[in-house]
Design an enzyme around this catalytic site. Structure first.
Site: not given
Ligand code: GLC
Length: 539
Positions: A212, A263
Site C-alpha cells: 500500500d 501500489e
Molecule cells: C491505498 C489504498 C486505499 C487507502 C490508502 C491509505 O491507496 O488502496 O484504500 O485508503 O492507501 O492506506
C-alpha cells in the site's frame, strides 16, 4: 532476469482477483464480509479461472479507512475471523490451485496501534515518538501545523495532540486520515518491524504482498512546505528503493519466490517502473491504463508506454481496470463527456448510460486480458456492477466524505457488498437468517446481476470473464500492432489477435481461422462499435 531457478514466475501472466473482504461474503450474518464467507466462495473463484486472490487488509482495525488503518499487523480482525481461519483459507485456496497475496500497509498504522499509544504517553523527544513524525507546531504558541502538507483525504496532514500533562502539544503527520499516523522509515526499528511482519506471513504460506502507498514511505526529513499539487517531499523519494531491495531479499529467501506488487500512483510510468528493477518489486499496478479515457489513441499510447517502460527493467506489466478506490468501469465508460478517472474529480453524478458503459467495460476487459503481463480484477467487475452513487450521506463510511466536508462522495460506491443470488437484498451476501443488513445498502436492480443469475446465461458479463480467463492463456508472446482502420486498436501475439473497435462504424475482421471470443455479437461478420474480438489468425 536472474530469478531463482526454483521460481515458476507465475506472477508474470497471472490473473489476480481482488477480494475486498468487508464486501465479499458474510458467513456469520453480521452484515460484514468475513473469512468464513470467503471459504464458502473459494470454489467460485477457482471456477472463474483466476490464478490468485489478493485480500485487502485483514488485520485488526477500527475500520476508520476500511482496514487500511492497521492496529496489529500479526493478527486478524475479529469481525473477519481468527488467525486459524486465515490459515484455513490459505490451505483451502492452495488445494484449489489458487495463490494468495495479502495487503501490507507500511506507510502508516492505526492510532490504536500500541506504538502510537506509547508515543502519545511517552511525550516529546522520546524514542517512542521517533517511530512517527512528531513535530512542534509553528507560530508563537505552536498552534499552527509544522508545514502546509494536505491529507490526501482532505484537510491538513497534521493533527495536534494533547500531551500527557494535559497541555496542547506536538503535531503528528498523517498523509491520510488523522487516525492513520505516518510511520517514520528513518527509524531502524520501523524497518526491522516490517521485515519481521513479512516473514511472519511468508512463514504462514502467503504467496506475496500488495504494498500500500509504496512510494510514500520515505519523506524529505526537512519537511518543506509544498506548492499545491507537488508531492515530491513525500512521494517517490530516492531512499524508498532501498526498502524494497531488502524486502526482495526476504521474498527470495523463501522456497517458491514470493511476490511483491506495489501500489504507486505516480505521474510518470517510467518512475513506477524503477520500482521493478530486478532487485526490487516484481510488479506494479498500471494506473495509467485504469484512468485512460475511452479513446483509441490514448489507449494505444498508454499500452506503448507501458510496454516500453517495463521492458527496460525486464518486468511484466499489470493491467488493471478497477479497484476499491476508483469509480467502477461501467460507470466511468458510460459517462457523457469525460470517461477517464481522477481522484481530484470523481465526476460523481454526471449522467451515465449504463448500457453503453457495460458494452465498453466488456470490451475493455477483453483488451486487459489479452495484453502481455498480469491482470488484476476487482470483485464485482466480473458481474458488470456499476458505481452506486446514491448512498445516503449518513450511511457513507469512507473518511474522504467527512474530511472533504461532503464535497467528495468518497469510495463507498464501489464497495457495496457483492450480490450472489436471490431476488432481493442481501442477495446471498449474508445468510438468510442474518441479524443485520449489509453494511452498505445494495440496489434492488442487482437482482439481475447476481453471480447465480449470470452463471446460467452465456451472454452475461460473468460468462465473458470465465471464457476470457480460460482463453487468455492462448495469448503468448510479444505484442505486435496490426494495421487497421482508424479508430481500431488491433494487435497480435503469435497467432492470437485482439481487436477493439472504438470507431462509430462496424469494421471488417482481418483474415482469420477462428473467432475465439467477442465482447458483443458480431454484426454480419463485422466488429461493431465498442466491441472487442479475439481471433485465431492463420499461422
Ligand atoms: C491505498 C489504498 C486505499 C487507502 C490508502 C491509505 O491507496 O488502496 O484504500 O485508503 O492507501 O492506506
Amino acid at each position: 532476469m536472474s530469478e531463482s531457478p526454483r521460481s515458476p514466475q507465475w506472477w508474470r501472466q497471472a490473473a489476480i482477483y481482488q477480494v475486498y473482504l468487508r464486501s465479499f461474503a458474510d458467513g456469520d450474518g453480521d452484515g460484514i464480509g468475513d473469512l468464513a464467507g470467503v471459504r464458502s466462495r473459494l470454489s467460485y473463484l477457482a471456477d472463474l479461472g483466476v490464478d490468485a486472490i489478493w485480500f485487502t487488509p485483514w488485520y485488526p482495525s477500527p475500520m476508520d479507512d476500511g482496514g487500511y488503518d492497521v492496529a496489529d499487523f500479526r493478527d486478524i480482525e475479529p469481525t473477519f475471523g481468527t488467525l486459524a481461519d486465515a490459515e484455513q483459507v490459505l490451505a483451502e485456496a492452495r488445494a484449489l490451485g489458487l495463490k494468495v497475496i495479502i495487503d501490507i500497509v507500511p506507510n502508516h498504522c492505526s492510532d490504536t496501534h500500541r506504538w502510537f499509544s506509547a508515543a502519545l504517553e511517552a511525550g516529546p523527544g522520546s524514542p517512542e515518538r521517533e517511530r512517527f513524525w512528531f513535530r512542534d507546531g509553528r507560530g508563537p504558541d505552536g498552534a499552527e501545523p509544522p508545514n502546509n502538507w494536505r491529507s490526501r483525504f482532505g484537510g491538513s496532514a497534521w493533527t495536534r495532540v494533547v500531551e500527557p500533562d494535559g497541555s496542547p502539544g506536538q503535531w503528528y503527520l498523517h498523509l491520510y486520515s488523522s487516525r492513520q499516523p505516518d510511520l517514520n522509515w528513518e527509524s531502524q526499528e520501523v524497518r526491522a518491524e516490517f521485515e519481521d511482519i513479512l516473514r511472519f506471513w511468508f512463514d504462514r504460506g502467503v504467496d506475496g504482498f500488495r504494498i500500500d502507498v509504496a512510494d510514500g514511505l520515505v519523506k524529505d526529513p526537512a519537511l518543506p512546505d509544498v506548492e499545491p499539487g507537488d508531492e515530491t517531499p513525500f512521494s517517490d523519494q530516492e531512499g524508498v528503493h532501498e526498502i524494497y531491495r531488502a524486502w526482495r531479499r526476504i521474498a527470495r529467501s523463501y522456497p517458491a519466490e514470493r511476490l511483491l506488487v506495489g501500489e504507486m500512483w505516480l505521474p510518470d510510468l517510467r518512475r513506477s517502473a524503477r520500482y521493478l528493477r530486478e532487485d526490487e518489486m516484481h510488479a506494479a499496478f498500471n494506473f495509467d491504463f485504469l484512468v485512460c479515457p475511452w479513446d483509441v489513441a490514448r489507449f494505444r499510447e498508454v499500452i506503448d508506454r507501458t510496454l516500453e517502460s517495463h521492458d527496460e527493467v525486464g518486468a511484466p506489466p499489470s493491467w488493471v481496470l478497477s479497484n476499491h478506490d476508483v469509480t467502477r468501469p461501467v460507470t466511468r465508460y458510460g459517462r457523457s463527456g469525460d470517461t477517464g478517472f481522477s481522484f481530484a474529480d470523481r465526476l460523481h453524478g454526471t449522467p451515465v448510460d449504463r448500457e453503453l458503459g457495460t458494452r465498453r467495460a466488456r470490451a475493455a476487459a477483453l483488451l486487459a486480458m489479452a495484453l502481455p503481463g498480469g491482470v488484476y480484477l476487482y470483485q464485482g467487475e466480473e458481474l458488470g456492477l456499476w458505481e452506486i452513487e446514491d448512498i445516503p450521506g449518513e450511511l457513507r463510511q469512507d473518511p474522504v466524505w467527512e474530511r472533504s466536508d461532503h464535497a467528495d462522495p468518497g469510495r463507498d460506491g464501489c464497495r457495496v457488498p457483492m450480490p450472489w443470488s436471490g431476488a432481493a437484498p442481501p442477495f446471498g451476501f449474508s445468510p438468510d437468517n442474518a441479524e443485520k443488513e449489509p453494511w452498505l445498502p445494495q440496489p434492488a436492480e442487482w437482482a439481475s446481476h447476481t453471480a447465480s443469475a449470470q452463471a446460467a446465461d452465456p451472454g452475461s458479463v460473468l460468462s465473458l470473464y470465465r471464457s476470457g480467463l480460460r482463453l487468455r492463456k492462448q495469448a503468448q508472446g510479444e505484442l505486435r500492432w496490426l494495421d487497421q482502420p482508424p479508430g481500431v486498436l488491433a494487435f497480435r501475439r503469435g497467432t492470437f489477435a485482439c481487436l477493439l473497435n472504438f470507431s462509430a462504424e462496424p469494421v471488417a475482421l482481418p483474415e482469420h481461422r477462428e473467432v475465439l471470443l467477442t465482447s458483443a455479437p458480431l454484426a454480419d461478420g463485422q466488429l461493431p462499435t465498442d466491441t472487442a474480438a479475439w481471433l485465431r489468425l492463420p499461422a
